[in-house]
Design a protein around this motif. Sequence first.
Motif, PDB file in Angstrom:
ATOM      1  N   GLN A 125       0.792  -1.223   0.000  1.00 24.68           N
ATOM      2  CA  GLN A 125       0.000   0.000   0.000  1.00 24.68           C
ATOM      3  C   GLN A 125       0.826   1.275   0.000  1.00 24.68           C
ATOM      4  O   GLN A 125       0.332   2.339  -0.282  1.00 24.68           O
ATOM      5  N   SER A 126       2.103   1.155   0.356  1.00 21.95           N
ATOM      6  CA  SER A 126       2.905   2.365   0.409  1.00 21.95           C
ATOM      7  C   SER A 126       4.108   2.206  -0.523  1.00 21.95           C
ATOM      8  O   SER A 126       4.588   1.089  -0.748  1.00 21.95           O
ATOM      9  N   ALA A 127       4.566   3.327  -1.052  1.00 22.97           N
ATOM     10  CA  ALA A 127       5.714   3.278  -1.959  1.00 22.97           C
ATOM     11  C   ALA A 127       7.010   3.114  -1.159  1.00 22.97           C
ATOM     12  O   ALA A 127       8.060   2.809  -1.711  1.00 22.97           O
ATOM     13  N   GLN A 128       6.910   3.319   0.150  1.00 21.86           N
ATOM     14  CA  GLN A 128       8.091   3.210   1.010  1.00 21.86           C
ATOM     15  C   GLN A 128       8.516   1.748   1.145  1.00 21.86           C
ATOM     16  O   GLN A 128       7.704   0.852   1.002  1.00 21.86           O
ATOM     17  N   LYS A 129       9.792   1.570   1.503  1.00 22.01           N
ATOM     18  CA  LYS A 129      10.264   0.226   1.815  1.00 22.01           C
ATOM     19  C   LYS A 129       9.526  -0.245   3.065  1.00 22.01           C
ATOM     20  O   LYS A 129       9.388   0.501   4.029  1.00 22.01           O
ATOM     21  N   SER A 130       9.013  -1.472   3.026  1.00 23.64           N
ATOM     22  CA  SER A 130       8.267  -1.918   4.203  1.00 23.64           C
ATOM     23  C   SER A 130       9.141  -2.811   5.065  1.00 23.64           C
ATOM     24  O   SER A 130       9.825  -3.701   4.566  1.00 23.64           O
TER      25      SER A 130
END
Length: 209
Positions: free
Chosen positions: A76-81
Amino acid sequence: MRIGFFGGTFNPVHYGHLRAAEEARTLLSLDAIQFLPSGNPPLKNADLADMHDRVALTKLAIAGNPMFSLCDIELQSAQKSFTVDTARALAERYPQDDLIFILGADAFLDLPNWYRPEELTSLIDFAVVIRPGFAPEIVLQSPFLGERVAVEPETWQLRGGRTAVFLQITPLGISSTQIRRLIREDKSIRYLVPDSVADYIEKKLLYRE
Ligand code: ATP
């Protein structure tokens, strides 16, 4: 419910993953397995296929198995999870359920390099599937293991307080690295991945360079 979450890049998904998930499900009497693909990390390595393709491939691979589904929590997020954040989010999403994070022995041994591993091992129980090349003796050297708490199945205390159970599964020496290499060399990947996965990869010309 007892739910297993199988984390990975699935780049691409293969029969080693599917069989590991199936054997973990039966050995641990899980009600369901959710495949948990990682999103696109900002420092993406050159042969990491786009998240949408990896997700599409994983969906094709698990189609038809009502016990398997896809978990979108890291997409859901473009960030590294980070798995520690995922574990917290999963606990919030499934407050009534018994959650187990499934991973291969190689990934488990890499835990010291993960973000906040100690905290992670306080949040969720682990199931470690033994993979060719990673004998149990090697895995038992992990600095995250404490006391052994059960013999059958072999279960150890983790540094953060949760437990890790070690699962002896049918050893299948398949890796995504091998599949990507075969594709680059224009060799067949049939019977290493479901036909639907091989067809999608071919149609979209994935992993050619
Ligand atoms: P790569 O070769 O690109 O590193 P991989 O084949 O290890 O990929 P991942 O998506 O990184 O695949 O794996 C997801 C999880 O599945 C990891 O925890 C990994 O240890 C485990 N796994 C992968 N292949 C196997 C296999 N053949 N048997 C058991 N576990 C596996």
